[in-house]
Structures are given as C-alpha cells and as structure tokens.
Design a protein around this motif. Sequence first.
Motif, PDB file in Angstrom:
ATOM      1  N   TYR A  86       0.843  -1.197   0.000  1.00 42.69           N
ATOM      2  CA  TYR A  86       0.000   0.000   0.000  1.00 42.69           C
ATOM      3  C   TYR A  86       0.879   1.247   0.000  1.00 42.69           C
ATOM      4  N   ARG A 115      -7.093   7.145   2.449  1.00 43.31           N
ATOM      5  CA  ARG A 115      -6.850   5.890   3.177  1.00 43.31           C
ATOM      6  C   ARG A 115      -8.088   5.479   3.958  1.00 43.31           C
ATOM      7  N   GLY A 116      -8.214   4.212   4.166  1.00 46.48           N
ATOM      8  CA  GLY A 116      -9.240   3.747   5.081  1.00 46.48           C
ATOM      9  C   GLY A 116     -10.400   3.054   4.420  1.00 46.48           C
ATOM     10  N   GLY A 117     -11.103   2.276   5.207  1.00 48.19           N
ATOM     11  CA  GLY A 117     -12.198   1.481   4.697  1.00 48.19           C
ATOM     12  C   GLY A 117     -13.358   2.300   4.182  1.00 48.19           C
ATOM     13  N   ARG A 118     -13.475   3.545   4.629  1.00 49.07           N
ATOM     14  CA  ARG A 118     -14.581   4.361   4.130  1.00 49.07           C
ATOM     15  C   ARG A 118     -14.321   4.800   2.695  1.00 49.07           C
ATOM     16  N   GLU A 119     -13.095   4.609   2.228  1.00 49.11           N
ATOM     17  CA  GLU A 119     -12.756   4.945   0.856  1.00 49.11           C
ATOM     18  C   GLU A 119     -12.759   3.671   0.022  1.00 49.11           C
ATOM     19  N   THR A 120     -13.531   3.647  -1.011  1.00 49.43           N
ATOM     20  CA  THR A 120     -13.619   2.468  -1.861  1.00 49.43           C
ATOM     21  C   THR A 120     -12.369   2.320  -2.710  1.00 49.43           C
ATOM     22  N   GLN A 121     -11.875   1.105  -2.800  1.00 49.64           N
ATOM     23  CA  GLN A 121     -10.751   0.808  -3.688  1.00 49.64           C
ATOM     24  C   GLN A 121     -11.297   0.390  -5.044  1.00 49.64           C
TER      25      GLN A 121
END
Lengths: 115, 112
Positions: free
Chosen positions: A48, A98-104
């Motif tokens: 990452y 960054r973070g789970g609230r941001e969709t990859q």
Amino acid sequence: GAGVSQTPSNKVTEKGKYVELRCDPISGHTALYWYRQSLGQGPEFLIYFQGTGAADDSGLPNDRFFAVRPEGSVSTLKIQRTERGDSAVYLCASSLGRGGRETQYFGPGTRLLVL
Amino acid sequence: AQKVTQAQTEISVVEKEDVTLDCVYETRDTTYYLFWYKQPPSGELVFLIRRNSFDEQNEISGRYSWNFQKSTSSFNFTITASQVVDSAVYFCALTDDYKLSFGAGTTVTVRA
C-alpha cells in the motif's frame, strides 16, 4: 473519468528473468494498492502506498518483489529472478484516501506467466 | 486477524431465478467495512457496495440487495431475477483500515 489502468495486460517470461508491471491510478487518488490473485482464489494484499511512500509492504512475499511510486501517481511493481510460483494476476487499485470508508477501485490486472 | 468465508464455490441458476451468495466474516475490530465486488470474465474487479459496521440497514439497488447481520457476522448478497450478464465471480471483502481481506469467491453461472 478514466479508471485504473495496468500495463501490460499479459506478460510471459522465463524463469529467472526480471519483470516490471505498471499501474496508472485514477487521477487524484492518493492511495494505491497492489494485490495478487492466484487461480481460483481471492486477491491477496501485497503493498500500500500513500503518496510516494510505501506505507505497508507486509504482503510482499520476499525480497525479490519491490514496488515504487516516485511521483505519487504511477506505480511499478518489480519482480526479480522470477519463479514459476510467481505466475498470477497482479491487480492494482486506487482510492481517494486511506481507510475502509474509501472504496478501492481496481484495474483490469496483469496476467503474469512464468515458464 | 480478519477472515472472510464464502462457503459456496459455485452456483448455477436458470435465468430469472433468484440467487443468494453467503458471506461470513471474522474480525476483532469494532469498526470495519464490508464490500462486495464482481469479477466478470474480463477479469476486472467491479465495486458493488460498501457497508460499515455501524450501519445494519439492508440495502437494495435495482436487482441487487444486501443483508447485513452483525449478530451472525454475515453480509449476504441476493440477485433477484438473475440475467445471463450476472454470470461472474463475486467476492466479499473486509477491512478495518486499508488492507482488504477477500473471500475465495463464488462463481455464479446464469443459464439462458
């Protein structure tokens, strides 16, 4: 807008050779990820980047694998002395932050075959 | 450690049938995020939905619906009135921060 792009789409190489896989993330996305997907399995995390730095490279299998993102945009995954076991689909993803609230969001992947 | 289990390896249905994909997860975190992705034969992972651990409301989007139950650590996905274009591998994924942990995927084949 354009999605994540990866080149090449397919790469065939011989055991022991060096390969580079390129990822061009979505414009404006600061976070970039590499995953590896073996046949019949889900993707597995490799590394990452947040900006130019590798914030977490714990998923890289060994020191033959290395990735860079020198200008905080395009990233290159480098594999030295390739082995047959490196054959897989290498997926790149990017997210706004960054973070789970941001969709990859994922690219189409590079299929690597080591003969 | 986080773990995602998709017990169904393959599901085959006839067009217009409903299909439900199971996803069970394990995590010690109280804040986490769950995802579903679709991977058609072309290979690209297509984002379908994101849900955080504090939002247990079920969601419907067209023919897709999701059922999130923290009590059973499950996040199941239903396709209503399936179509041939729904044929793909579907992945459930989990993260507490940035590292996605994926299940092994469920291959859905919809026959005309």
